[in-house]
Design a protein around this motif. Structure first.
Motif, PDB file in Angstrom:
ATOM      1  N   CYS A   1       8.156  20.738  15.205  1.00  0.00           N
ATOM      2  CA  CYS A   1       8.733  21.276  15.434  1.00  0.00           C
ATOM      3  C   CYS A   1       9.734  20.555  16.715  1.00  0.00           C
ATOM      4  CB  CYS A   1       8.697  22.995  15.518  1.00  0.00           C
ATOM      5  SG  CYS A   1       9.685  24.234  16.424  1.00  0.00           S
ATOM      6  N   THR A   2      10.486  19.583  16.192  1.00  0.00           N
ATOM      7  CA  THR A   2      11.167  19.135  17.264  1.00  0.00           C
ATOM      8  C   THR A   2      12.595  17.893  16.660  1.00  0.00           C
ATOM      9  OG1 THR A   2      10.494  16.635  17.526  1.00  0.00           O
ATOM     10  CG2 THR A   2       9.839  16.997  15.705  1.00  0.00           C
ATOM     11  N   SER A   3      13.417  17.953  17.549  1.00  0.00           N
ATOM     12  CA  SER A   3      14.644  17.446  17.615  1.00  0.00           C
ATOM     13  C   SER A   3      14.368  16.225  16.460  1.00  0.00           C
ATOM     14  CB  SER A   3      14.928  16.868  18.587  1.00  0.00           C
ATOM     15  OG  SER A   3      14.748  16.515  19.137  1.00  0.00           O
ATOM     16  N   TRP A   4      13.359  16.029  16.482  1.00  0.00           N
ATOM     17  CA  TRP A   4      13.108  14.775  15.260  1.00  0.00           C
ATOM     18  C   TRP A   4      13.306  15.006  13.850  1.00  0.00           C
ATOM     19  CZ3 TRP A   4      11.731   9.472  16.108  1.00  0.00           C
ATOM     20  CH2 TRP A   4      11.663   8.593  17.518  1.00  0.00           C
ATOM     21  N   ARG A   5      13.119  16.128  13.798  1.00  0.00           N
ATOM     22  CA  ARG A   5      13.393  16.571  12.455  1.00  0.00           C
ATOM     23  C   ARG A   5      12.460  15.848  10.938  1.00  0.00           C
ATOM     24  NH1 ARG A   5      17.610  17.123  14.765  1.00  0.00           N
ATOM     25  NH2 ARG A   5      18.116  18.531  16.061  1.00  0.00           N
ATOM     26  N   GLN A   6      13.068  15.623  10.451  1.00  0.00           N
ATOM     27  CA  GLN A   6      12.316  15.191   8.763  1.00  0.00           C
ATOM     28  C   GLN A   6      11.746  12.942   9.529  1.00  0.00           C
ATOM     29  OE1 GLN A   6      13.428  15.187   5.485  1.00  0.00           O
ATOM     30  NE2 GLN A   6      12.381  13.620   4.654  1.00  0.00           N
ATOM     31  N   ASP A   7      12.532  12.875   9.863  1.00  0.00           N
ATOM     32  CA  ASP A   7      11.743  11.631  10.835  1.00  0.00           C
ATOM     33  C   ASP A   7      10.494  11.568  11.786  1.00  0.00           C
ATOM     34  OD1 ASP A   7      13.959   9.841  10.579  1.00  0.00           O
ATOM     35  OD2 ASP A   7      15.019  10.495  12.105  1.00  0.00           O
ATOM     36  N   ALA A   8       9.978  13.376  12.157  1.00  0.00           N
ATOM     37  CA  ALA A   8       8.719  13.709  12.638  1.00  0.00           C
ATOM     38  C   ALA A   8       7.623  13.247  11.176  1.00  0.00           C
ATOM     39  CB  ALA A   8       8.294  14.730  13.047  1.00  0.00           C
TER      40      ALA A   8
ATOM     41  N   LEU B   1       2.604   7.181  11.679  1.00  0.00           N
ATOM     42  CA  LEU B   1       2.535   5.797  13.551  1.00  0.00           C
ATOM     43  C   LEU B   1       0.658   6.695  13.649  1.00  0.00           C
ATOM     44  CD1 LEU B   1       5.582   4.626  14.285  1.00  0.00           C
ATOM     45  CD2 LEU B   1       4.147   3.322  13.682  1.00  0.00           C
ATOM     46  N   LEU B   2       0.956   7.854  13.643  1.00  0.00           N
ATOM     47  CA  LEU B   2      -0.249   8.772  13.871  1.00  0.00           C
ATOM     48  C   LEU B   2      -1.429   8.879  12.803  1.00  0.00           C
ATOM     49  CD1 LEU B   2       1.651  11.371  15.793  1.00  0.00           C
ATOM     50  CD2 LEU B   2       0.300   8.966  16.901  1.00  0.00           C
ATOM     51  N   GLY B   3      -1.481   8.333  11.846  1.00  0.00           N
ATOM     52  CA  GLY B   3      -1.888   8.525  10.554  1.00  0.00           C
ATOM     53  C   GLY B   3      -2.241   9.544  10.359  1.00  0.00           C
ATOM     54  N   LEU B   4      -1.210  10.731  10.681  1.00  0.00           N
ATOM     55  CA  LEU B   4      -1.346  12.043  10.150  1.00  0.00           C
ATOM     56  C   LEU B   4      -0.707  12.268   8.099  1.00  0.00           C
ATOM     57  CD1 LEU B   4       0.419  13.521  13.123  1.00  0.00           C
ATOM     58  CD2 LEU B   4      -2.158  13.648  12.409  1.00  0.00           C
ATOM     59  N   PRO B   5      -1.195  13.254   7.712  1.00  0.00           N
ATOM     60  CA  PRO B   5      -0.849  13.142   6.289  1.00  0.00           C
ATOM     61  C   PRO B   5       0.925  13.715   6.384  1.00  0.00           C
ATOM     62  CG  PRO B   5      -2.101  14.871   6.969  1.00  0.00           C
ATOM     63  CD  PRO B   5      -2.030  13.774   8.014  1.00  0.00           C
TER      64      PRO B   5
ATOM     65  N   PRO C   1      15.333   6.016  12.834  1.00  0.00           N
ATOM     66  CA  PRO C   1      15.145   7.264  12.492  1.00  0.00           C
ATOM     67  C   PRO C   1      16.512   7.578  11.865  1.00  0.00           C
ATOM     68  CG  PRO C   1      14.788   6.753  15.273  1.00  0.00           C
ATOM     69  CD  PRO C   1      15.191   5.357  14.319  1.00  0.00           C
ATOM     70  N   ALA C   2      16.801   7.899  10.971  1.00  0.00           N
ATOM     71  CA  ALA C   2      18.007   8.315   9.991  1.00  0.00           C
ATOM     72  C   ALA C   2      19.205   8.129  10.521  1.00  0.00           C
ATOM     73  CB  ALA C   2      17.428   9.959   9.181  1.00  0.00           C
ATOM     74  N   GLY C   3      19.768   7.803   9.765  1.00  0.00           N
ATOM     75  CA  GLY C   3      21.051   7.705  10.500  1.00  0.00           C
ATOM     76  C   GLY C   3      21.777   6.354  10.895  1.00  0.00           C
TER      77      GLY C   3
ATOM     78  N   THR D   1       8.837  11.149   8.506  1.00  0.00           N
ATOM     79  CA  THR D   1       8.484   9.621   7.969  1.00  0.00           C
ATOM     80  C   THR D   1       8.038   8.761   8.629  1.00  0.00           C
ATOM     81  OG1 THR D   1      10.550  10.126   8.117  1.00  0.00           O
ATOM     82  CG2 THR D   1       9.868  10.264   6.334  1.00  0.00           C
ATOM     83  N   LEU D   2       8.413   9.113  10.308  1.00  0.00           N
ATOM     84  CA  LEU D   2       8.371   7.987  10.726  1.00  0.00           C
ATOM     85  C   LEU D   2       6.684   8.451  11.891  1.00  0.00           C
ATOM     86  CD1 LEU D   2      11.902   7.416  11.747  1.00  0.00           C
ATOM     87  CD2 LEU D   2      10.582   6.174  10.501  1.00  0.00           C
ATOM     88  N   ILE D   3       7.046   8.972  12.857  1.00  0.00           N
ATOM     89  CA  ILE D   3       6.303   9.357  13.876  1.00  0.00           C
ATOM     90  C   ILE D   3       4.600  10.023  13.354  1.00  0.00           C
ATOM     91  CG2 ILE D   3       4.962  11.032  15.724  1.00  0.00           C
ATOM     92  CD1 ILE D   3       8.080   8.992  15.846  1.00  0.00           C
ATOM     93  N   GLY D   4       4.828  10.619  12.431  1.00  0.00           N
ATOM     94  CA  GLY D   4       3.416  11.496  11.424  1.00  0.00           C
ATOM     95  C   GLY D   4       2.122   9.435  10.721  1.00  0.00           C
TER      96      GLY D   4
END
Length: 188
Positions: free
Chosen positions: A70-77, A84-88, A35-37, A79-82
């Motif tokens: 809408c998550t505490s992952w904020r932008q990492d959602a 990995l799920l194959g999401l745009p 994650p960022a930081g 750049t990181l999670i999406g």
């Protein structure tokens, strides 16, 4: 009218919490993300279900909702999670970083006040694992006031299931939401 938002949490929805014995669902694959930081030697392990990609993409492609993290992952959602799920890339609600010791400091989900202000009068289907009865009352009040609101709450140890997205789809199909492009296509 604009399309309703589909707000998506991550922890407890896409990343299930481990059980008391430390296990996660066998459907989920391990990933290490930074994650960022954080530095590369301070990565975070997440467990994601590859089956979520086609399920979520089906809802996104339907044109019935506008997906937003809408998550505490904020932008990492995005750049990181999406990925990995194959999401745009999806937009995200820029939530604050509150100094709290519980996710319900006022008896309801800490995100809700910020989300309520962000939404204004927009319709929303919100998937989060951490709603309380007060959040459910908020949704009922919005709905009764003419702002369609649906809260979907997965079990945080299992996460998102196909029926959760089927509920969102059914809800959105039953609402009079169409943007200009969708309405024009429907007339053709």
């Amino acid at each position: 009218m604009r399309l309703p938002y589909l707000l998506l949490d991550i922890d407890g929805v896409f990343i299930p919490f481990p059980t008391a014995d430390g296990t996660t669902p066998p459907t989920h694959a391990r990933h290490d993300v930074v994650p960022a930081g954080r530095s590369a030697d301070d990565s975070v392990t997440v467990w994601l279900n590859p089956a979520h990609d086609p399920l979520l993409m089906d809802v996104i492609r339907s044109g019935l909702v506008t997906p937003v993290w809408c998550t505490s992952w904020r932008q990492d959602a995005t750049t990181l999670i999406g990925p990995l799920l194959g999401l745009p890339p999806l937009p995200y609600v820029d939530l604050p970083r509150p100094q709290i010791t519980t996710s319900h400091p006022n008896g309801y989900l800490w995100k809700r006040d910020h989300v309520d202000a962000w939404l204004a009068d927009a319709a929303v289907a919100w998937i989060d694992d951490d709603f309380t009865d007060l959040d459910q009352e908020w949704a009922v009040e919005r709905d009764a006031g003419g702002i369609p609101t649906l809260l979907v709450q997965p079990d945080p140890y299992i996460g998102l299931l196909p029926e959760h997205l089927a509920t969102v789809r059914k809800w959105a199909m039953g609402k009079p939401f169409r943007d200009a492009a969708t309405a024009a296509t429907a007339r053709c």
